[in-house]
Design an enzyme around this catalytic site. Structure first.
Site, PDB file in Angstrom:
ATOM      1  N   LYS A   1      -8.427  -3.835   6.758  1.00 48.86           N
ATOM      2  CA  LYS A   1      -8.502  -2.416   6.428  1.00 48.86           C
ATOM      3  C   LYS A   1      -9.952  -2.066   6.115  1.00 48.86           C
ATOM      4  O   LYS A   1     -10.535  -2.576   5.168  1.00 48.86           O
ATOM      5  CB  LYS A   1      -7.608  -2.093   5.231  1.00 48.86           C
ATOM      6  CG  LYS A   1      -7.540  -0.612   4.888  1.00 48.86           C
ATOM      7  CD  LYS A   1      -6.533  -0.379   3.763  1.00 48.86           C
ATOM      8  CE  LYS A   1      -6.408   1.097   3.417  1.00 48.86           C
ATOM      9  NZ  LYS A   1      -5.405   1.318   2.325  1.00 48.86           N
TER      10      LYS A   1
ATOM     11  N   ASP B   1       4.108   6.103  -2.898  1.00 48.19           N
ATOM     12  CA  ASP B   1       3.964   6.545  -1.507  1.00 48.19           C
ATOM     13  C   ASP B   1       4.839   5.708  -0.576  1.00 48.19           C
ATOM     14  O   ASP B   1       4.410   5.316   0.511  1.00 48.19           O
ATOM     15  CB  ASP B   1       2.497   6.468  -1.072  1.00 48.19           C
ATOM     16  CG  ASP B   1       2.230   7.248   0.211  1.00 48.19           C
ATOM     17  OD1 ASP B   1       3.035   8.150   0.532  1.00 48.19           O
ATOM     18  OD2 ASP B   1       1.228   6.946   0.898  1.00 48.19           O
TER      19      ASP B   1
END
Length: 414
Positions: free
Chosen positions: A33, A125
């Site tokens: 990432k 989330d």
């Protein structure tokens, strides 16, 4: 980053992009990432919520952070690699998932959530895109919005993708907790059964409208605090009687419907915790089958001695129970019923073990036959005060669900 080679970009988000990479030294495939923001100090990096939360969690159902690298003010997170996310599986699926597969995935996610909440964090989330899947294993990922349960409010108003956002957050409360994750899991569970979102609102107000049309409008009895939140922002709930979940999710069992209904409760206090969800009858079979006999795994055909068989089964049971955050959960249910497709193989092993035990005159105590399992009674359908008139009053909602093609994802995800 000289140890890693980036091969292909596999995702792009608000805060960073994700690449499939390879460790040049070991050949291991990883997910990297790459953050979009520049970080000028190492202290700024290690204080990120995603880093702080993942450093405190080590669980098979939570994606593993292998390494954090800062190079030329660019921050990289190196994770274990997973093949795809749950949204991709749902989108590409033509036929409904088997309930056993839904149960297996949800059981793993609830285990991860129970561990996370026990460690003092909630995700905020949860959505299919943030649940990564590889060879039957599912893991929770993307902790960029994770918060500590003990942290002081007010919290951020916007937390999760709209379709999975809890009603208390939609009503702009600044005080909420881990139960927002449980609401999201209720919506995700329903989506796994139908291949379409349960509450596909096009805006915050439309999201509340969709929720009311499915579970009915809140009342003083069901959620008095929610009515206070609505009055505080001059919002008036649309009036619906609601539709029974079994009408919208006809392929789900009574136990699955009962769990989804409880997870999608208006009042956060009435939603089960992750540890409580693991004790629900829907997951009863998950506690008993040894890992070697689970769905999708090969069976060891090599004959075992009686002593080895007994000890190995006990060891497998202990090892699986130890993966739970609360080992007491295993004691809440009676003996298991083995998977039907495996019953013949299991019986052969039991017969072989019994013959060997009979031959051993010095161990007469082991010469007893294993009692035949009698399955527990099926849980009766949940009692919901929704009469036929309520279903007729919401026929438009039912028709809307019925007319949607399976796997249809033409609507724009928020």
């Amino acid at each position: 980053m000289e140890r890693y080679k980036l091969i292909k970009e596999v995702g792009d988000g608000t805060f960073g992009s994700v690449w499939r990479g390879i460790n040049k030294q070991t050949g291991e495939v990883v997910a990297v990432k790459k953050m979009k923001k520049r970080y000028c100090s190492w202290e700024e990096c290690i204080n990120l919520r995603e880093v702080k939360s993942l450093r405190k969690m080590n669980h098979p159902s939570i994606v593993k952070l292998k390494e954090v690298i800062r190079e030329n003010d660019i921050l990289y997170f190196v994770f274990e690699y997973m093949e795809c996310n749950l949204y991709q599986l749902i989108k590409d699926k033509e036929k409904l998932f088997l309930e056993a597969q839904v149960r297996n995935w949800c059981f793993q996610v609830f285990q991860g959530l129970a561990h996370m909440h026990q460690r003092g964090y909630f995700h905020r989330d949860l959505k299919p895109e943030n649940l990564l899947v590889s060879k039957g294993v599912i893991k929770i990922a993307d902790f960029g919005l994770a918060r500590e349960i003990s942290s002081q409010p007010p919290y951020t108003e916007y937390v999760s993708t709209r379709w999975y956002r809890a009603p208390e957050v939609l009503l702009q409360t600044y005080i909420y907790g881990s139960k927002v994750d449980m609401w999201a899991m209720g919506a995700i569970m329903a989506e796994l059964f139908t291949l379409r979102p349960l509450f596909p609102g096009s805006s915050e107000s439309d999201e509340i409208y969709k929720i009311c049309s499915v579970i009915g409008s809140p009342t003083e009895d069901s959620w008095a605090d929610g009515l206070d939140l609505a009055r505080a922002i001059n919002y008036q709930f649309p009036q619906f009687a609601g539709v029974h979940m079994s009408v919208l999710i006809p392929s789900a069992s009574d136990d699955a419907i009962d769990l989804i209904t409880s997870l999608c409760s208006w009042d956060p206090c009435k939603r089960p915790s992750a540890a409580e969800a693991l004790q629900h009858p829907f997951f009863q079979s998950c506690f008993y089958v040894p890992p070697s006999l689970r769905y999708g795994t090969a069976i060891n055909r090599r004959p075992l001695s009686a002593g080895t068989k007994v000890s190995s089964e006990k060891q497998n049971t202990r090892r699986y129970a130890g993966a739970l955050t609360n080992s007491k959960l295993v004691n809440n249910f009676p003996s298991p019923k083995m998977h039907a497709s495996l019953s013949s193989g299991v019986q052969q092993k039991l017969d072989m073990a019994n013959k060997m035990m009979s031959a051993n005159k010095n161990e007469k105590s082991m010469n007893t036959r294993q009692p035949k399992y009698r399955p527990p009674g099926r849980k009766s359908p949940p009692t919901v005060n929704k009469g036929r008139a309520a279903v007729r009053a919401n026929s438009d909602t039912v028709d809307e669900f019925a007319n949607m093609a399976i796997g249809s994802r033409s609507m724009v995800r928020p």
